[in-house]
Scaffold this active site. Structure first.
Site, PDB file in Angstrom:
ATOM      1  CE  LYS A  36      44.514  36.763  42.188  1.00  0.00           C
ATOM      2  NZ  LYS A  36      43.237  36.340  41.585  1.00  0.00           N
ATOM      3  CB  THR A  37      39.439  40.081  42.052  1.00  0.00           C
ATOM      4  OG1 THR A  37      40.094  38.875  42.463  1.00  0.00           O
ATOM      5  CG2 THR A  37      38.070  39.736  41.498  1.00  0.00           C
ATOM      6  CG  ASP A 221      42.331  35.465  38.445  1.00  0.00           C
ATOM      7  OD1 ASP A 221      43.450  35.963  38.680  1.00  0.00           O
ATOM      8  OD2 ASP A 221      41.414  35.418  39.283  1.00  0.00           O
ATOM      9  CD  GLU A 222      44.735  32.808  41.472  1.00  0.00           C
ATOM     10  OE1 GLU A 222      45.981  32.779  41.509  1.00  0.00           O
ATOM     11  OE2 GLU A 222      44.047  33.232  42.419  1.00  0.00           O
ATOM     12  CD  GLN A 252      49.855  34.759  46.203  1.00  0.00           C
ATOM     13  OE1 GLN A 252      48.945  34.219  46.830  1.00  0.00           O
ATOM     14  NE2 GLN A 252      49.744  35.981  45.711  1.00  0.00           N
ATOM     15  NE  ARG A 602      47.461  33.643  51.681  1.00  0.00           N
ATOM     16  CZ  ARG A 602      47.223  34.370  50.598  1.00  0.00           C
ATOM     17  NH1 ARG A 602      45.981  34.563  50.204  1.00  0.00           N
ATOM     18  NH2 ARG A 602      48.196  34.927  49.912  1.00  0.00           N
TER      19      ARG A 602
END
Length: 747
Positions: A36-37, A221-222, A252, A602
């Site tokens: 996504k970044t 973002d987020e 998330q 993770r």
């Protein structure tokens, strides 16, 4: 190939679409590890390089300063100087806005920003002014005021919205007085940075229009972590141009307990009519087997946007499960697996491993077991177990009981819980004791020689009697019973009575402290309080490890955004993950499941899911049930048993807590059974080091430690395997070390 074409060529088909879709409202649902970044930075670069948008017309909001710095660095590598582009956290953005226009709200532009310590002081002053003295009300009012600001509510609006809240009238009064005090001081707390910006936009629309016109393209973002006030600010900023681009993952969303609204991302295209929605489902991080498990777990949530992660990565090794007899057995398994994997694979380092858990109290067993096996570890996003405030507060009582001359521990325990003894009184006592050459403990029985006021003398004298009673009790009772006696007599636990995420964690920690004492006494027959405190010092000594080459121990909340080659998800028991309070609340249960999903995703190459048959919980050892999330993943974890599980389903019920399986569901599994666990641990237990000659460690002897260098033994305590050596190292100070385990030799 042009620079922008080269940039686009590095994206997959799913990523390219939102990058090129620059107009209007756009939502990108970005699964874990989906890049996504890269999408976010590529889109901003595309706007500048291809669309000719000025950097000053672009805003990018992240949720940490680190993320903002990394994004800015990436953009500068692609487009050069980003100039006046706003790339920052939302709090930093709001500070810039308020510095320009907060005078319209009656504040001076040179306002002070109060941190949590400053905020606490203001609340205490407000309580004194209003005549309140209840710690529970103080803590709950602080949390409620914070939540009210995050929901864009003034004191009166909050009272109207929550008429049934206990002590509601009092809290409204406290909120009003707190705001008045901040205004007098020309100060804002962190919540105000957002709330005052919202109020500025509401009361002075021309200010909001200025920024809405300036920023033609808003990026966030987020987005799943935004709360009400953040969403309201974002909505107002994009009012004129309507170009808002948000990236997040509803699966998330794990911060509901601190105000995050999953509805913001789930309802985005309802609020922004005509919004385009894209999904990034290709994962670049994990193996197929790990993703298969993650998809299986999260599919049980109903409040989500359907998606399924996939990858071109290899299948990878199977996900392993392990059931320990207790929490120490569980931690030992992790230690031995790390040792074995390191021995078999020279490319692995300790930094490639992580242990994640729902509550930080579970870290105690892992910290101590890793220390035994010489495995360096570090706590990510928090304190090591014995350095946590509530643990140090309780230990301060034990230290004074053991050593009445310990003035620092005396000062700590006299302050917790609060007993109306102020700093001025303690300063006078300390000065008197220093001049008289006595300890503060002794000083409370010689107060007639001081000028301390009568009321304070009575309080100090009573505290001295209390400590005396603890000393007498400890002489004939175990460390665990002494801790219980201290907690009960002082009312120590009352400060954590209010139900909250933070208080639940602290109570778990205190329970785990008692567990550590019980375990120590079980392992060391005839041990004393002094021996136990030495062992605690030894555990705390490893806090000096700051190397990147160390196993990470973290809560799942702190782990979000991280990735490791090998991950252990520990504590997979009902009441732990999911947490006990979520059982009767479906929304909370779904957030717990999202936590499980975050932990699993993770892992890059290896994943271990561990739990314990029994744990020390709130003062007693309890038999544990496996987490329902493991139950939900049976088909993935144990495919050969799927049919057996269907036949046995009627024998299991979460509602009445019955479980008709002595081996806890793992006896025939592909993972490790409890029987296998016992054999594994016995076979891999390190052989006792017969070469250690304990009699060589004497006062005055020189030793050499692999990390601290040369030093001199200044004291020895205990004997045999339990021998603790105090060593003074040049430039390092005094360290308490285990003669059996410490990597040192006598010179």
């Amino acid at each position: 190939m042009t620079q922008i074409n080269e940039l686009i060529s590095k994206l997959n088909d799913e990523q390219i679409k939102p990058v090129l879709d620059t107009e209007g409202a756009v939502l990108v649902i970005a699964g874990a590890g989906s890049g996504k970044t890269r999408v976010l930075t590529s889109r901003i670069a595309y706007l500048v390089l291809e669309k000719g948008v000025l950097p000053s017309n672009i805003m990018a909001i992240t949720f940490t300063n680190k993320a903002a710095g990394e994004m800015k660095e990436r953009l500068e590598k692609i487009v050069g100087n980003v100039g006046d582009m706003w790339v920052s956290t939302i709090h930093s953005m709001c500070v810039r806005i308020l510095r320009r226009d907060i005078d319209k709200l009656g504040y001076d532009k040179n306002f002070t920003i109060y941190d949590e310590t400053d905020k606490d002081k203001v609340f205490k002053r407000v309580f004194e002014d209003l005549g309140y003295d209840t710690d529970t009300l103080l803590k709950s009012s602080k949390n409620i005021v914070s939540n009210a600001k995050n929901e864009c509510l003034t004191p009166a609006e909050w009272r109207k919205a929550y008429p049934e809240v206990r002590f509601g009238d009092d809290i409204e009064k406290i909120y009003e007085a707190y705001e008045t005090q901040l205004a007098r001081s020309n100060a804002l707390d962190f919540d105000d940075l957002l709330f005052k910006t919202y109020q500025l936009f509401e009361k002075f629309p021309e200010v909001a229009d200025y920024y809405s016109n300036k920023f033609k393209y808003i990026h966030i973002d987020e987005f799943q972590d935004t709360n009400s006030v953040q969403f309201a600010i974002a909505q107002r900023l994009c009012k004129i141009h309507g170009n808002i681009f948000v990236v997040g993952d509803d699966d998330q969303s794990i911060y509901g307990w601190r105000g995050a609204k999953i509805e913001n991302i789930l309802s985005f295209d309802d609020i922004f009519r005509g919004a385009k929605v894209y999904k990034l489902e290709r994962n670049y991080r994990s193996t197929k087997k790990i993703l298969q498990l993650a998809n299986c777990i999260i599919a049980n949530n109903t409040e989500r946007r359907p998606k399924e992660l996939w990858t071109d990565n290899p299948d990878g090794v199977k996900v392993e499960t392990f059931v320990g007899t207790d929490e120490n057995n569980e931690a030992t398994f992790a230690a031995l697996q790390i040792k074995n994997l390191m021995a078999r694979n020279s490319e692995l380092s300790y930094g490639d491993f992580a242990v994640f858990m729902r509550v930080n109290a579970l870290s105690r067993a892992f910290e101590q077991e890793f220390m035994k096996y010489g495995i360096p570890c570090k706590i990510f996003g928090g304190f090591r177990f014995f350095e946590r405030k509530e643990i140090k507060d309780i230990l301060s009582y034990l230290k004074v009981i053991n050593n009445p001359n310990d003035d620092e521990s005396f000062l700590r325990c006299v302050a917790t819980p609060k007993r109306g003894i102020g700093d001025k009184t303690l300063r006078e006592l300390r000065e008197f004791c220093s001049s008289a050459g006595i300890s503060m403990y002794d000083g409370v029985f010689r107060l007639e020689q001081t000028s301390i006021g009568a009321a304070a003398k009575t309080k100090l004298f009573n505290f001295g009697l209390l400590l005396d009673s603890f000393k007498v009790f400890a002489q004939d009772n175990s460390v665990v019973k002494t801790i219980d006696y201290v907690l009960e007599t002082t009312g120590f636990l009352e400060q954590f009575a209010e139900k909250s995420e933070e208080n639940t964690a602290k109570l778990y920690n205190i329970s785990e402290l008692k567990n550590s004492a019980e375990q120590f006494e079980k392992d060391n027959v005839g041990t004393t309080l002094s021996d136990y405190l030495n062992s605690v010092t030894l555990s705390s000594d490893t806090d000096s490890i700051n190397s990147d080459d160390a196993v990470t121990i973290a809560t799942i909340h702190a782990a979000k955004g991280l990735e490791y080659k090998c991950v252990f998800v520990a504590g997979l028991d009902d009441k732990i993950l999911p947490i006990a309070r979520s059982v009767d609340d479906e929304a909370e249960m779904e957030e717990e499941r999202r936590l499980m999903y975050v932990a699993v995703t993770r892992a890059m190459e290896r994943l271990y899911l561990t739990r314990a048959m029994s744990r020390y919980m709130y003062g007693k050892r309890e038999n544990m049930l496996q987490s329902r999330f493991l139950r939900e993943a049976q088909a993935i974890l144990f495919p050969k048993r799927q049919e057996d599980e269907k036949r046995r389903e009627s024998a299991y019920s979460y509602d009445n807590r019955r479980y008709n399986d002595d081996d806890d569901g793992y006896s025939q599994s592909q993972g490790y059974s409890s029987g296998y666990a016992k054999t594994f641990l016995q076979n891999n237990k390190p052989k006792e080091n017969k070469s250690v000659q304990y009699d060589k460690f004497r006062t005055g002897v020189k030793v050499k430690h692999v990390k601290f260098g040369e030093g001199m033994v200044i004291n020895v305590k205990g004997q045999g395997d339990n021998l603790i050596v105090d060593v003074a190292f040049k430039g390092v100070g005094i360290k308490s070390l285990s003669a059996k385990f410490a990597p040192m030799e006598v010179l």
